[in-house]
Write a protein that holds these residues in place. Structure first.
Motif, PDB file in Angstrom:
ATOM      1  N   GLY A  91      52.524 -11.883  43.024  1.00 22.98           N
ATOM      2  CA  GLY A  91      52.805 -12.922  42.042  1.00 22.98           C
ATOM      3  C   GLY A  91      54.241 -12.909  41.565  1.00 22.98           C
ATOM      4  O   GLY A  91      54.853 -13.965  41.366  1.00 22.98           O
ATOM      5  N   PHE A  92      54.800 -11.705  41.397  1.00 22.40           N
ATOM      6  CA  PHE A  92      56.188 -11.590  40.943  1.00 22.40           C
ATOM      7  C   PHE A  92      57.146 -12.173  41.966  1.00 22.40           C
ATOM      8  O   PHE A  92      58.114 -12.859  41.609  1.00 22.40           O
ATOM      9  CB  PHE A  92      56.503 -10.121  40.680  1.00 22.40           C
ATOM     10  CG  PHE A  92      57.950  -9.831  40.402  1.00 22.40           C
ATOM     11  CD1 PHE A  92      58.509 -10.123  39.168  1.00 22.40           C
ATOM     12  CD2 PHE A  92      58.761  -9.259  41.368  1.00 22.40           C
ATOM     13  CE1 PHE A  92      59.846  -9.859  38.907  1.00 22.40           C
ATOM     14  CE2 PHE A  92      60.095  -8.994  41.120  1.00 22.40           C
ATOM     15  CZ  PHE A  92      60.635  -9.291  39.882  1.00 22.40           C
ATOM     16  N   THR A  93      56.892 -11.918  43.240  1.00 21.28           N
ATOM     17  CA  THR A  93      57.774 -12.432  44.288  1.00 21.28           C
ATOM     18  C   THR A  93      57.787 -13.951  44.304  1.00 21.28           C
ATOM     19  O   THR A  93      58.844 -14.578  44.460  1.00 21.28           O
ATOM     20  CB  THR A  93      57.329 -11.893  45.656  1.00 21.28           C
ATOM     21  OG1 THR A  93      57.304 -10.462  45.618  1.00 21.28           O
ATOM     22  CG2 THR A  93      58.293 -12.331  46.751  1.00 21.28           C
ATOM     23  N   MET A  94      56.629 -14.582  44.119  1.00 30.30           N
ATOM     24  CA  MET A  94      56.570 -16.034  44.109  1.00 30.30           C
ATOM     25  C   MET A  94      57.139 -16.610  42.812  1.00 30.30           C
ATOM     26  O   MET A  94      57.746 -17.674  42.815  1.00 30.30           O
ATOM     27  CB  MET A  94      55.120 -16.504  44.297  1.00 30.30           C
ATOM     28  CG  MET A  94      54.488 -16.078  45.608  1.00 30.30           C
ATOM     29  SD  MET A  94      55.411 -16.641  47.071  1.00 30.30           S
ATOM     30  CE  MET A  94      55.272 -18.414  46.880  1.00 30.30           C
ATOM     31  N   ARG A  95      56.970 -15.915  41.711  1.00 25.91           N
ATOM     32  CA  ARG A  95      57.482 -16.424  40.434  1.00 25.91           C
ATOM     33  C   ARG A  95      59.006 -16.426  40.411  1.00 25.91           C
ATOM     34  O   ARG A  95      59.624 -17.227  39.681  1.00 25.91           O
ATOM     35  CB  ARG A  95      56.932 -15.579  39.287  1.00 25.91           C
ATOM     36  CG  ARG A  95      57.311 -16.078  37.908  1.00 25.91           C
ATOM     37  CD  ARG A  95      56.588 -15.304  36.840  1.00 25.91           C
ATOM     38  NE  ARG A  95      55.198 -15.680  36.754  1.00 25.91           N
ATOM     39  CZ  ARG A  95      54.744 -16.694  36.017  1.00 25.91           C
ATOM     40  NH1 ARG A  95      55.594 -17.427  35.304  1.00 25.91           N
ATOM     41  NH2 ARG A  95      53.462 -16.980  35.962  1.00 25.91           N
ATOM     42  N   LEU A 111      61.210  -4.860  47.096  1.00 29.94           N
ATOM     43  CA  LEU A 111      60.784  -5.798  46.057  1.00 29.94           C
ATOM     44  C   LEU A 111      61.875  -5.981  45.003  1.00 29.94           C
ATOM     45  O   LEU A 111      62.134  -7.101  44.556  1.00 29.94           O
ATOM     46  CB  LEU A 111      59.501  -5.288  45.414  1.00 29.94           C
ATOM     47  CG  LEU A 111      58.830  -6.202  44.384  1.00 29.94           C
ATOM     48  CD1 LEU A 111      58.425  -7.515  45.035  1.00 29.94           C
ATOM     49  CD2 LEU A 111      57.625  -5.518  43.768  1.00 29.94           C
ATOM     50  N   VAL A 112      62.516  -4.889  44.612  1.00 29.43           N
ATOM     51  CA  VAL A 112      63.595  -4.984  43.626  1.00 29.43           C
ATOM     52  C   VAL A 112      64.786  -5.738  44.198  1.00 29.43           C
ATOM     53  O   VAL A 112      65.443  -6.523  43.499  1.00 29.43           O
ATOM     54  CB  VAL A 112      63.999  -3.573  43.156  1.00 29.43           C
ATOM     55  CG1 VAL A 112      65.230  -3.630  42.266  1.00 29.43           C
ATOM     56  CG2 VAL A 112      62.844  -2.914  42.402  1.00 29.43           C
ATOM     57  N   SER A 113      65.068  -5.522  45.470  1.00 29.88           N
ATOM     58  CA  SER A 113      66.184  -6.236  46.108  1.00 29.88           C
ATOM     59  C   SER A 113      65.921  -7.734  46.136  1.00 29.88           C
ATOM     60  O   SER A 113      66.856  -8.533  45.982  1.00 29.88           O
ATOM     61  CB  SER A 113      66.393  -5.705  47.532  1.00 29.88           C
ATOM     62  OG  SER A 113      66.708  -4.330  47.520  1.00 29.88           O
ATOM     63  N   TRP A 114      64.669  -8.111  46.336  1.00 27.78           N
ATOM     64  CA  TRP A 114      64.347  -9.537  46.312  1.00 27.78           C
ATOM     65  C   TRP A 114      64.554 -10.108  44.917  1.00 27.78           C
ATOM     66  O   TRP A 114      64.859 -11.298  44.762  1.00 27.78           O
ATOM     67  CB  TRP A 114      62.904  -9.758  46.767  1.00 27.78           C
ATOM     68  CG  TRP A 114      62.472 -11.186  46.688  1.00 27.78           C
ATOM     69  CD1 TRP A 114      61.548 -11.715  45.860  1.00 27.78           C
ATOM     70  CD2 TRP A 114      62.964 -12.284  47.467  1.00 27.78           C
ATOM     71  NE1 TRP A 114      61.409 -13.074  46.063  1.00 27.78           N
ATOM     72  CE2 TRP A 114      62.270 -13.443  47.046  1.00 27.78           C
ATOM     73  CE3 TRP A 114      63.919 -12.399  48.470  1.00 27.78           C
ATOM     74  CZ2 TRP A 114      62.513 -14.691  47.609  1.00 27.78           C
ATOM     75  CZ3 TRP A 114      64.161 -13.644  49.021  1.00 27.78           C
ATOM     76  CH2 TRP A 114      63.465 -14.772  48.594  1.00 27.78           C
ATOM     77  N   GLY A 115      64.421  -9.272  43.893  1.00 30.78           N
ATOM     78  CA  GLY A 115      64.703  -9.731  42.542  1.00 30.78           C
ATOM     79  C   GLY A 115      66.145 -10.157  42.363  1.00 30.78           C
ATOM     80  O   GLY A 115      66.450 -11.054  41.565  1.00 30.78           O
ATOM     81  N   ILE A 152      56.849 -10.902  50.884  1.00 34.41           N
ATOM     82  CA  ILE A 152      55.530 -10.372  50.537  1.00 34.41           C
ATOM     83  C   ILE A 152      54.904  -9.653  51.718  1.00 34.41           C
ATOM     84  O   ILE A 152      54.378  -8.540  51.596  1.00 34.41           O
ATOM     85  CB  ILE A 152      54.620 -11.515  50.051  1.00 34.41           C
ATOM     86  CG1 ILE A 152      55.114 -12.070  48.717  1.00 34.41           C
ATOM     87  CG2 ILE A 152      53.179 -11.034  49.920  1.00 34.41           C
ATOM     88  CD1 ILE A 152      54.349 -13.287  48.247  1.00 34.41           C
ATOM     89  N   GLN A 153      54.971 -10.276  52.887  1.00 32.98           N
ATOM     90  CA  GLN A 153      54.405  -9.661  54.083  1.00 32.98           C
ATOM     91  C   GLN A 153      55.107  -8.356  54.412  1.00 32.98           C
ATOM     92  O   GLN A 153      54.464  -7.353  54.770  1.00 32.98           O
ATOM     93  CB  GLN A 153      54.499 -10.639  55.259  1.00 32.98           C
ATOM     94  CG  GLN A 153      53.861 -10.127  56.544  1.00 32.98           C
ATOM     95  CD  GLN A 153      53.965 -11.126  57.682  1.00 32.98           C
ATOM     96  OE1 GLN A 153      54.645 -12.144  57.546  1.00 32.98           O
ATOM     97  NE2 GLN A 153      53.317 -10.853  58.782  1.00 32.98           N
ATOM     98  N   HIS A 154      56.435  -8.340  54.281  1.00 32.88           N
ATOM     99  CA  HIS A 154      57.188  -7.130  54.600  1.00 32.88           C
ATOM    100  C   HIS A 154      56.868  -6.000  53.607  1.00 32.88           C
ATOM    101  O   HIS A 154      56.685  -4.849  54.001  1.00 32.88           O
ATOM    102  CB  HIS A 154      58.686  -7.445  54.567  1.00 32.88           C
ATOM    103  CG  HIS A 154      59.556  -6.296  54.955  1.00 32.88           C
ATOM    104  ND1 HIS A 154      59.404  -5.589  56.129  1.00 32.88           N
ATOM    105  CD2 HIS A 154      60.609  -5.704  54.301  1.00 32.88           C
ATOM    106  CE1 HIS A 154      60.315  -4.632  56.198  1.00 32.88           C
ATOM    107  NE2 HIS A 154      61.045  -4.673  55.094  1.00 32.88           N
ATOM    108  N   VAL A 155      56.758  -6.347  52.330  1.00 30.09           N
ATOM    109  CA  VAL A 155      56.437  -5.330  51.323  1.00 30.09           C
ATOM    110  C   VAL A 155      55.054  -4.759  51.556  1.00 30.09           C
ATOM    111  O   VAL A 155      54.847  -3.532  51.469  1.00 30.09           O
ATOM    112  CB  VAL A 155      56.563  -5.942  49.905  1.00 30.09           C
ATOM    113  CG1 VAL A 155      55.999  -4.990  48.861  1.00 30.09           C
ATOM    114  CG2 VAL A 155      58.018  -6.243  49.573  1.00 30.09           C
ATOM    115  N   MET A 156      54.086  -5.595  51.864  1.00 27.47           N
ATOM    116  CA  MET A 156      52.736  -5.111  52.104  1.00 27.47           C
ATOM    117  C   MET A 156      52.654  -4.251  53.357  1.00 27.47           C
ATOM    118  O   MET A 156      51.901  -3.275  53.418  1.00 27.47           O
ATOM    119  CB  MET A 156      51.757  -6.290  52.219  1.00 27.47           C
ATOM    120  CG  MET A 156      51.588  -7.035  50.903  1.00 27.47           C
ATOM    121  SD  MET A 156      50.958  -5.966  49.591  1.00 27.47           S
ATOM    122  CE  MET A 156      51.700  -6.713  48.142  1.00 27.47           C
TER     123      MET A 156
END
Length: 262
Positions: free
Chosen positions: A86-90, A173-177, A252-256
């Motif tokens: 959810g955070f990635t999409m938001r 995930l943090v880098s995507w932020g 999301i796919q890469h993080v999972m």
């Protein structure tokens, strides 16, 4: 007489509780469905419905007792996985609103603000307009369905288990932020460039004619040029936003996958 052992009951509970926690965490943090206007009972009911549909299709069944200490750790892990989706999409809509903030300040509309019930704060009118536009584009390209597809695929990439989280996945995930700033700059760059040229021209005009009241002349010109630039850049926002949405889904796919390899 039908008898159910405690081991069977624990297995049935684990089959539904762990996916339910991940789905509920995703819906609570995802855009649109995660807004405060959506009642909690709707989020919980939709999470139960999705769990009933998704849980029987899982290839890897959890074998952890939800009432144990290890089960509590797995629940926390599922909450973090759902929040990550959810955070990635938001972040997409955060970048859109940030671009609207930048455009509004450059146009001189920093004082024109509206109350945003979604975030319980005040945002500039341009940010509100671009946020609504982003929601419409997101729904028109079936972004909500793509988000649910990414959620279902996450159970294959990162099944329910008791492994520890990967530091590389959290770093990704943090880098995507940090993409908020780059995406916001890409979205607002046409208007910023246009306003920069307009302000440069006004500065040259002020130097050549000092008696000119720049406050009375410059503000209407800046508003007119800014609105014209926003209008002309709208057709190019749609493909850029689509690219950002697909980049979010790939993240999301890469993080999972990284979490599944931990």
């Amino acid at each position: 007489m039908i008898t159910v052992t405690s081991a069977q009951l624990s297995a049935w509970l684990a089959l539904f509780i762990f996916p339910f926690v991940r789905i509920l965490a995703m819906l609570a943090s995802a855009p649109i469905l995660g807004n405060r206007q959506v009642p909690v009972r709707i989020k919980v009911g939709l999470s139960i419905l999705l769990t009933i549909v998704i849980a029987p299709t899982l290839t890897t069944q959890p074998n952890v007792d939800p009432a144990s200490a290890l089960g509590f750790l797995v629940i926390i892990q599922q909450i973090l996985a759902g929040l990550a989706i959810g955070f990635t999409m938001r972040l997409i809509f955060t970048a859109i609103e940030m671009a609207g903030d930048i455009i509004g300040i450059q146009m001189g509309l920093g004082f024109a603000i509206f109350f945003d019930p979604k975030n319980a704060t005040y945002v500039p009118v341009i940010a509100q307009f671009l946020g609504i536009l982003a929601v419409l584009i997101f729904l028109s390209i079936n972004g909500h369905l793509l988000m649910l597809e990414a959620l279902i695929d996450s159970f294959s990439s990162f099944p329910v288990n008791s492994t520890t989280s990967s530091a590389i996945a959290l770093h990704t995930l943090v880098s995507w932020g940090g993409s908020i700033f780059s995406n916001a700059l890409q979205l607002s760059m046409p208007v910023i460039g246009t306003l920069l040229m307009a302000n440069t021209a006004l500065g040259i005009l002020t130097r050549s004619a000092p008696q000119l009241n720049i406050l009375a002349v410059g503000f209407p010109i800046t508003l007119t040029v800014g609105f014209a630039a926003v209008l002309l850049s709208l057709p190019y926002i749609v493909p850029l936003l689509e690219n950002i949405i697909h980049a979010s889904l790939n993240t999301i796919q890469h993080v999972m996958q990284l979490l599944g390899k931990s």
